[in-house]
Design a protein around this motif. Structure first.
Motif, PDB file in Angstrom:
ATOM      1  N   TYR A  17       0.862  -1.189   0.000  1.00 59.14           N
ATOM      2  CA  TYR A  17       0.000   0.000   0.000  1.00 59.14           C
ATOM      3  C   TYR A  17       0.893   1.231   0.000  1.00 59.14           C
ATOM      4  O   TYR A  17       1.554   1.528   0.989  1.00 59.14           O
ATOM      5  CB  TYR A  17      -0.931   0.004   1.211  1.00 59.14           C
ATOM      6  CG  TYR A  17      -1.915   1.160   1.210  1.00 59.14           C
ATOM      7  CD1 TYR A  17      -2.702   1.424   0.101  1.00 59.14           C
ATOM      8  CD2 TYR A  17      -2.040   1.978   2.326  1.00 59.14           C
ATOM      9  CE1 TYR A  17      -3.605   2.469   0.099  1.00 59.14           C
ATOM     10  CE2 TYR A  17      -2.950   3.032   2.336  1.00 59.14           C
ATOM     11  CZ  TYR A  17      -3.722   3.275   1.214  1.00 59.14           C
ATOM     12  OH  TYR A  17      -4.623   4.324   1.204  1.00 59.14           O
ATOM     13  N   GLN A  18       0.927   1.914  -1.109  1.00 57.89           N
ATOM     14  CA  GLN A  18       1.766   3.098  -1.287  1.00 57.89           C
ATOM     15  C   GLN A  18       0.977   4.342  -0.885  1.00 57.89           C
ATOM     16  O   GLN A  18      -0.036   4.668  -1.503  1.00 57.89           O
ATOM     17  CB  GLN A  18       2.224   3.191  -2.745  1.00 57.89           C
ATOM     18  CG  GLN A  18       3.078   4.402  -3.070  1.00 57.89           C
ATOM     19  CD  GLN A  18       3.549   4.346  -4.499  1.00 57.89           C
ATOM     20  OE1 GLN A  18       4.328   3.490  -4.893  1.00 57.89           O
ATOM     21  NE2 GLN A  18       3.058   5.271  -5.318  1.00 57.89           N
ATOM     22  N   MET A  19       1.457   5.034   0.141  1.00 58.54           N
ATOM     23  CA  MET A  19       0.751   6.193   0.685  1.00 58.54           C
ATOM     24  C   MET A  19       1.479   7.478   0.298  1.00 58.54           C
ATOM     25  O   MET A  19       2.692   7.611   0.502  1.00 58.54           O
ATOM     26  CB  MET A  19       0.646   6.088   2.208  1.00 58.54           C
ATOM     27  CG  MET A  19      -0.155   4.896   2.677  1.00 58.54           C
ATOM     28  SD  MET A  19      -0.144   4.710   4.482  1.00 58.54           S
ATOM     29  CE  MET A  19       1.541   4.166   4.741  1.00 58.54           C
ATOM     30  N   LYS A  20       0.725   8.413  -0.249  1.00 59.84           N
ATOM     31  CA  LYS A  20       1.273   9.704  -0.632  1.00 59.84           C
ATOM     32  C   LYS A  20       1.220  10.646   0.563  1.00 59.84           C
ATOM     33  O   LYS A  20       0.156  11.068   0.993  1.00 59.84           O
ATOM     34  CB  LYS A  20       0.479  10.286  -1.804  1.00 59.84           C
ATOM     35  CG  LYS A  20       0.957  11.651  -2.265  1.00 59.84           C
ATOM     36  CD  LYS A  20       0.103  12.163  -3.412  1.00 59.84           C
ATOM     37  CE  LYS A  20       0.548  13.549  -3.856  1.00 59.84           C
ATOM     38  NZ  LYS A  20      -0.295  14.074  -4.955  1.00 59.84           N
ATOM     39  N   ILE A  80       6.949  12.778  -1.194  1.00 57.73           N
ATOM     40  CA  ILE A  80       7.264  11.728  -0.229  1.00 57.73           C
ATOM     41  C   ILE A  80       6.175  10.657  -0.272  1.00 57.73           C
ATOM     42  O   ILE A  80       4.983  10.977  -0.178  1.00 57.73           O
ATOM     43  CB  ILE A  80       7.389  12.287   1.203  1.00 57.73           C
ATOM     44  CG1 ILE A  80       8.463  13.386   1.259  1.00 57.73           C
ATOM     45  CG2 ILE A  80       7.721  11.171   2.178  1.00 57.73           C
ATOM     46  CD1 ILE A  80       8.568  14.056   2.612  1.00 57.73           C
ATOM     47  N   PHE A  81       6.615   9.398  -0.393  1.00 55.09           N
ATOM     48  CA  PHE A  81       5.695   8.263  -0.441  1.00 55.09           C
ATOM     49  C   PHE A  81       6.218   7.175   0.496  1.00 55.09           C
ATOM     50  O   PHE A  81       7.414   6.874   0.495  1.00 55.09           O
ATOM     51  CB  PHE A  81       5.578   7.709  -1.861  1.00 55.09           C
ATOM     52  CG  PHE A  81       5.024   8.686  -2.860  1.00 55.09           C
ATOM     53  CD1 PHE A  81       3.691   8.657  -3.210  1.00 55.09           C
ATOM     54  CD2 PHE A  81       5.848   9.634  -3.444  1.00 55.09           C
ATOM     55  CE1 PHE A  81       3.187   9.551  -4.128  1.00 55.09           C
ATOM     56  CE2 PHE A  81       5.348  10.535  -4.364  1.00 55.09           C
ATOM     57  CZ  PHE A  81       4.013  10.497  -4.710  1.00 55.09           C
ATOM     58  N   ILE A  82       5.337   6.595   1.283  1.00 55.84           N
ATOM     59  CA  ILE A  82       5.690   5.516   2.206  1.00 55.84           C
ATOM     60  C   ILE A  82       4.911   4.269   1.795  1.00 55.84           C
ATOM     61  O   ILE A  82       3.688   4.321   1.629  1.00 55.84           O
ATOM     62  CB  ILE A  82       5.378   5.896   3.662  1.00 55.84           C
ATOM     63  CG1 ILE A  82       6.215   7.107   4.080  1.00 55.84           C
ATOM     64  CG2 ILE A  82       5.642   4.723   4.589  1.00 55.84           C
ATOM     65  CD1 ILE A  82       5.931   7.593   5.483  1.00 55.84           C
ATOM     66  N   THR A  83       5.633   3.145   1.655  1.00 57.27           N
ATOM     67  CA  THR A  83       5.017   1.926   1.146  1.00 57.27           C
ATOM     68  C   THR A  83       5.352   0.731   2.034  1.00 57.27           C
ATOM     69  O   THR A  83       6.467   0.199   1.955  1.00 57.27           O
ATOM     70  CB  THR A  83       5.491   1.630  -0.285  1.00 57.27           C
ATOM     71  OG1 THR A  83       5.333   2.790  -1.093  1.00 57.27           O
ATOM     72  CG2 THR A  83       4.709   0.471  -0.883  1.00 57.27           C
TER      73      THR A  83
END
Length: 833
Positions: free
Chosen positions: A793-796, A801-804
């Motif tokens: 789940y890739q979160m913007k 910046i993206f956290i996956t």
């Protein structure tokens, strides 16, 4: 708004068209961010109309960098002339309290044509006089106006990312028909002024409401178009009644137009500053940094040994210098440093490896990619790759989740069909559009193009040649057919046997210790023995020698050859009894003291493990008697070093572990965007790999058939715009069939012609479990199917910046069901700048 103004608006095709033009779904193509500049505090409310200077237009209408018209006095203009402009309109300027601003317009008693008055206002802006009395016309704060306009622009740009195309005929708009009440106004606006845009799908979407700020942005755009018409074609190109109405509306929308002018001035100033301080006029810098945490929560390696409780933290950083000399070409120079190792050293397999990890990761900065892309026609693109080229540089991988490790899929397998990894290095690629629905990609990349040594160069070293045809009937569906011919290239995904060269290198690096193994004595001398003499242990009786009758065994011995006439007395071995005269097969232990009753031929060299005696007078036997015995042989090191030795305790080795291979691969990929929030994709790949040498007898020449496939599910904007969820379920490359065989002396040392070497062969085999693994792997295709299941789940967080977070589950690692499943967790943070 006044009744007079409203009536004028409705009766003017230009202004009515402006109102239709600036719906909130269309303004995004008109009032771009580049034209909405901030200016605070508000310093002027009069905007000059400059006829000099050129403004870029392009295919889409944009707000000019020099806004056109300004606030003017509320003047009663008669057609066809205007006279005696006297009345002042007070405008509040203060942000805290009402301050009245009067605009002084020079009095005149002469009759002036509307277009002349408009040009007069352009060249001689009115002067403002500040008064202290309140007024009925309130000007909002400059910051508030900008905030409203910018908020509108940002919103429309996010919701409508597609650009708008200039319309040259109203019939191009599918949702506008001659029966519509505004049809004539739209047609006039298009045909007379060229001041309208539509969506790429051919619609106008005119049934949308708009705000004053949206109307002001559209009005400003149309005023620019009128300015250009006057400058290029003269005053007669614009109707006088349209100019009269425009003059009245300008006063009503003075705050919004003034805000636009201030913002444009700010952008021009900033642009000039950037041009003076920019790094290069042809090059821009962008980058990507990945911080990755990953670990094996549970599972075994391919040898069945535990590989869990391993957690790592590392990074991958890329800096791209993007250079363009013509505006249509691209020179890319990429610097990269990788500080995150794959799990292969731990799992002994490529299954589940992360796409942003690397082999021998040491954070060294190197030129990872150097390529130049340029068009040779409107439908043909050429890509020259001097270093680090890949298939996706000139061809589509037809996978929505392909983010090259930084975005989308987490693993190397989940990023694209593994057969694409067979094409890497230096070379050329061509991308050819065939009409509107087909795309042909051709490429050749050499893996060691810069090496002039033997086995290197552009055509003598590793290479991958690719041809791909993609059918794309719509923006939501595409399917691709791919063929790749490669030499000495591997996918570095899937089971060990699907990467035979890497498998040999992996097993060759395993430790081995043989212990002491006796060696055959050198200096063998032919010696003749007569009746009454004993032939000692270790002597070799040559093939085709006949043992004379009465040859006696001094100890129990299993002869390696049969006794066709049997013995004159019965012998019992286990539960089997051989009666007198019954043929006795090879390998049956003969009791000590037995004398052979008849002459017995020996079909092969026979090394005596026990002494024998000649008891019949007049008989003789010639044997090869060894010289002084050698000390035992032993080895401690890697299996590869041992296999490359000429021999071990007399056992012949001297194998070449660099076995060349050639592969033919075929792929089918598809992607279908069922909706804006769901994309279904997948692929299947087949590879036939053939060995081109035996490695000096290590392996037989043969081929390996490998298959892989996956189904991908993508959920764009899940939970929030810019987020992405993905699920990948598939089978990494797995061997279906193999006809390659390992040297039979290694498989069964007892089969070697020289029995004296049997002890060395057995010691070699028994002391190296990895050698047994090599033999078992090549002699059999992958016995079990290993599944690859991946979810992320890739979160913007921001635009940069993206956290996956994600998890990878590998069943039956190494395609061996006896191995515990691998469970790998990871957290990827991507910074893009």
């Amino acid at each position: 708004m006044s009744i007079t103004w409203w009536n004028s608006w409705l009766t003017s095709p230009v202004i009515l068209g402006v109102a239709l033009f600036v719906s909130d779904s269309v303004i995004c193509g008109v009032a771009s961010e580049a034209a909405i500049a901030h200016r605070s505090p508000l310093q002027e409310t009069i905007l000059d109309v400059k006829t000099e200077g050129k403004h870029p237009t392009g295919n889409n209408l944009v707000v000019s960098t020099t806004p056109v018209l300004a606030t003017i006095s509320a003047t009663t203009l008669e057609e066809p002339s205007v006279a005696d402009i006297e009345e002042m309109i007070p405008i509040i300027m203060s942000e805290d309290k009402s301050v009245v601003v009067d605009i002084e317009v020079p009095k005149t008693t002469d009759v002036v044509k509307p277009e002349q008055q408009l040009k007069s206002l352009i060249t001689t802006p009115p002067k403002m006089v500040v008064e202290s009395s309140p007024t009925s016309v309130l000007l909002p704060k400059d910051a508030d106006v900008l905030e409203q306009i910018e908020s509108y622009t940002n919103e429309t740009n996010e919701n409508n990312p597609d650009s708008l195309d200039q319309v040259t005929n109203v019939s191009q708009l599918r949702d506008v028909s001659p029966g519509d009440w505004a049809f004539e106004a739209l047609r006039s606006l298009v045909e007379r002024y060229g001041c309208i845009a539509g969506y790429p799908d051919g619609t106008y979407r005119g049934n949308r409401s708009l705000t004053r700020y949206e109307f002001a942005a559209g009005l400003n755009a149309c005023l620019q178009q009128i300015e250009r018409l006057i400058s290029s074609s003269g005053e007669e190109s614009v109707r006088r009644e349209d100019l009269v109405t425009l003059q009245r509306i300008i006063g009503e929308f003075a705050p919004e137009l003034a805000a636009l002018r201030g913002r444009v001035d700010g952008i021009e100033e900033r642009t000039n500053e950037l041009e003076l301080t920019q790094f290069s006029t042809t090059t821009k810098l962008d980058g990507e940094a990945i911080f990755g945490v990953a670990g094996i929560a549970s599972g075994d390696d391919i040898f069945g040994e535990s590989a869990d409780n391993v957690w790592i933290f590392g990074s991958r950083a890329r800096l791209n210098l993007e250079t363009s000399f013509t505006g249509r070409d691209l020179l890319r120079t990429r610097l990269q440093a990788v500080g995150l190792e794959t799990f292969t050293p731990r799992t002994q397999t490529f299954e589940g490896n992360l796409a942003f990890a690397g082999e021998d990761a040491n954070n060294n900065v190197e030129i990872d990619a150097l390529l130049y892309s340029f068009p040779i026609s409107s439908s043909t693109q050429v890509v020259l790759m001097a270093n680090g080229g890949a298939a996706d540089d000139f061809a589509s991988t037809v996978n929505f989740l392909d983010g090259d490790g930084g975005f989308g899929a987490l693993t190397r397998f989940g990023t694209r069909n593994p057969i694409y990894y067979l094409v890497e290095g230096s070379g050329i690629g061509i991308r050819q559009q065939l009409g509107k629905t087909f795309e042909l990609s051709l490429g050749y990349l050499a893996g060691d193009a810069g090496n002039p040594a033997s086995g290197g160069g552009l055509f003598n070293g590793p290479y991958g040649a690719m041809a791909q045809l993609v059918y794309k009937p719509s923006d939501r569906f595409q399917i691709g057919l791919t063929y790749i011919n490669s030499y000495n290239r591997e996918t570095l995904t899937g089971s060990p046997l699907s990467n035979p060269q890497s498998l040999i290198r992996t097993l060759a690096g395993q430790p081995i210790s043989t212990g002491d193994v006796p060696q055959p004595a050198p200096g063998i001398v032919p010696t003749t023995f007569f009746a009454g003499q004993q032939v000692p242990t270790g002597s070799t009786i040559p093939a085709n020698t006949t043992l004379p009758p009465g040859t006696q065994l001094t100890a129990s011995l299993a002869l390696p050859f049969p006794l066709p006439d049997g013995l004159p007395f019965p012998i019992t071995v286990g539960f089997i009894t051989f009666p007198p005269g019954t043929p006795i097969p090879a390998g049956v232990p003969i009791p000590a003291g037995t004398s052979l009753p008849n002459a017995t031929p020996i079909p092969q060299d026979f090394v005596l493990p026990v002494p024998i005696s000649l008891t019949t007078p007049g008989t003789s036997l010639t044997a090869l008697v060894p010289g002084t015995p050698l000390p035992p042989d032993n080895f401690t090191g890697t299996l590869g070093d041992l296999l490359q030795r000429p021999d071990f305790a007399g056992f012949p080795l001297g194998f070449d572990l660099n076995i060349p291979i050639i592969s033919n691969s075929y792929g089918l990929q598809f992607s279908w965007q069922a909706s804006d929030r769901f994309v279904l994709g997948g692929w299947v790949g087949y590879t036939n790999t053939s060995t081109l040498s035996t490695g000096n007898g290590l392996l037989s020449r043969g081929s390996i058939d490998t298959i892989n496939g996956a189904i991908t599910l993508a959920f764009p904007d899940l939970g929030k715009q810019g987020n992405l969820a993905g699920i990948i379920v598939g089978v990494e490359p797995t061997v279906l069939n193999s006809d390659i065989e390992v040297n039979q002396n290694l498989v069964n040392p007892a089969s070697i012609n020289n029995p004296a070497l049997i002890p060395a062969g057995l010691a070699l085999l028994n002391s190296s479990p990895r050698l047994r693994q090599l033999i078992n792997t090549f002699d059999n295709p992958d016995p079990d199917v290993s599944l690859h299941v991946e979810a992320f789940y890739q979160m913007k967080v921001t635009d940069n910046i993206f956290i996956t977070p994600g998890i990878i589950w590998i069943t039956a690692p190494g395609s061996l069901a006896g191995n515990a499943d691998l469970v790998i967790g990871t957290l990827r943070t991507t910074f893009r700048f």
